[in-house]
Motif scaffolding. Structure first.
Motif, mmCIF file in Angstrom:
data_model
loop_
_atom_site.group_PDB
_atom_site.id
_atom_site.type_symbol
_atom_site.label_atom_id
_atom_site.label_comp_id
_atom_site.label_asym_id
_atom_site.label_seq_id
_atom_site.Cartn_x
_atom_site.Cartn_y
_atom_site.Cartn_z
ATOM 1 N N GLN A 1 0.941 6.983 -6.753
ATOM 2 C CA GLN A 1 -0.117 7.824 -6.928
ATOM 3 C C GLN A 1 0.362 9.642 -6.578
ATOM 4 O O GLN A 1 0.061 10.487 -7.266
ATOM 5 C CB GLN A 1 -1.348 7.897 -5.936
ATOM 6 N N GLN A 2 1.170 9.622 -5.540
ATOM 7 C CA GLN A 2 1.653 10.786 -5.152
ATOM 8 C C GLN A 2 2.757 11.541 -5.929
ATOM 9 O O GLN A 2 2.820 12.433 -6.298
ATOM 10 C CB GLN A 2 2.117 10.897 -3.723
ATOM 11 N N PRO B 1 3.501 10.549 0.745
ATOM 12 C CA PRO B 1 2.131 10.370 0.973
ATOM 13 C C PRO B 1 2.037 10.813 2.414
ATOM 14 O O PRO B 1 2.945 11.466 3.211
ATOM 15 C CB PRO B 1 2.111 8.712 1.348
ATOM 16 N N LYS C 1 0.858 -1.313 0.006
ATOM 17 C CA LYS C 1 0.113 -0.124 -0.234
ATOM 18 C C LYS C 1 0.947 1.411 0.091
ATOM 19 O O LYS C 1 0.537 2.293 -0.668
ATOM 20 C CB LYS C 1 -0.883 -0.017 1.165
ATOM 21 N N GLN D 1 -8.411 0.663 -6.128
ATOM 22 C CA GLN D 1 -8.099 0.409 -4.748
ATOM 23 C C GLN D 1 -7.856 -0.978 -4.565
ATOM 24 O O GLN D 1 -7.280 -1.579 -3.624
ATOM 25 C CB GLN D 1 -9.323 0.600 -3.935
ATOM 26 N N ASN E 1 0.670 4.222 -2.713
ATOM 27 C CA ASN E 1 0.571 5.643 -2.411
ATOM 28 C C ASN E 1 1.680 6.220 -3.173
ATOM 29 O O ASN E 1 1.470 7.529 -3.583
ATOM 30 C CB ASN E 1 0.581 5.670 -0.789
#
Length: 317
Positions: A138-139, A217, A131, A147, A135
């Motif tokens: 994405q960041q 994140p 995870k 998800q 993250n």
């Protein structure tokens, strides 16, 4: 304290250290031999290559639908966190894109962590590491991901040589003969190690892992370590939508200024119906959403060496 004073203190400590090794080499040759072997073994461990731990796959929702593969790697060169409350040091490789007939467009991202981190979470919940990696994608790379993810055997372009290259690892060669240890003085050993280090740096001046600030994140859980010292920049560009005499949209023309590029072979260009991705390794990165839908099959690009300018033309649907 002045700079000269600090230098003298350092030199004094170094001289004391070598004096201690001199005494050890003369009074306890076996102990000296063992000490040097241990130090060389530790150095070899630090220079060991990254190893694939596991791989996860998840759908990319935006900006371009596709699949993201993240190779989770174990690498001793990545430092371990100081404690449970510290940020997690992570080394990431260059994004690599491609297409397959079965699954279409995909992106591969390599994420390396200290082996102790992976071992610690092995017995608890390795999903925590997965995870964090999602993250980060994405960041740091502006992706919107599903998800849901799954653990897969391997990623496309996932051979050991490929992910080592993307992470910036280059094999380093050290020559050391234990039979010479006892007869060597600390001074001669220092010269030997210094010459090896000098030769290594001449071959690969950017091999050292360098810490740099990065987007993280929430709660600063990840500390990014880059295998390269240069962050790609966004080049200057001009986008023009052309029409015919009746005002009907006909084509789109993208002009990108690339003053640091000499040949078109340095450029990697991908065109889809909705966006354009232009990359020049460690120099430029441009991901541009198009204002109109285009026919990617009609795309053509010309690079002007004299002006160091790339012009992309593609028809509008």
């Amino acid at each position: 304290m002045s700079s000269a004073g600090r230098t003298e203190d350092v030199l004094q400590q170094v001289n004391q250290f070598w004096s201690m090794l001199d005494d050890l080499s003369q009074n306890d040759p076996a102990g000296y031999h063992k000490f040097i072997e241990e130090q060389m073994k530790k150095g070899a461990e630090i220079c060991s290559p990254p190893e694939l731990h596991s791989c996860i796959k998840t759908p990319i929702l935006e900006p371009t639908p596709g699949l993201l593969y993240i190779n989770i790697c174990s690498w001793k060169s990545v430092p371990a966190p100081r404690d449970d409350s510290s940020s997690l040091p992570v080394c990431t490789g260059k994004l690599e894109t491609g297409t397959t007939e079965a699954q279409g467009w995909f992106v591969v991202l390599d994420v390396a962590l200290n082996p102790a981190v992976l071992q610690k979470n092995k017995d608890k919940d390795i999903n925590y590491v997965y995870k964090l990696a999602l993250n980060f994608a994405q960041q740091h790379h502006g992706m919107q991901l599903s998800q849901e993810f799954s653990v897969v055997r391997c990623s496309p372009n996932g051979s050991p040589d490929q992910f080592k290259c993307r992470l910036g690892f280059q094999k380093q060669h050290y020559t050391f003969k234990p039979t010479q240890t006892v007869s060597q003085t600390p001074h001669s050993l220092l010269q030997q190690l210094s010459s090896q280090q000098s030769g290594k740096q001449e071959e690969n001046p950017t091999a050292q892992i360098i810490c740099r600030p990065a987007e993280r994140p929430k709660k600063n859980l990840i500390q990014v370590i880059s295998a390269t010292s240069v962050e790609p920049q966004k080049p200057e560009y001009q986008l023009e939508v052309k029409t015919n005499t009746e005002g009907v949209l006909r084509s789109l023309e993208l002009t990108v200024e690339l003053p640091k590029v000499r040949t078109v072979s340095e450029c990697q260009l991908r065109v889809s119906k909705e966006d354009v991705l232009l990359e020049v390794a460690d120099v430029y990165h441009l991901l541009l959403e198009l204002p109109v839908t285009v026919n990617e099959d009609t795309a053509s690009a010309v690079f002007n060496k004299k002006k160091q300018r790339l012009v992309l033309t593609v028809d509008v649907l």
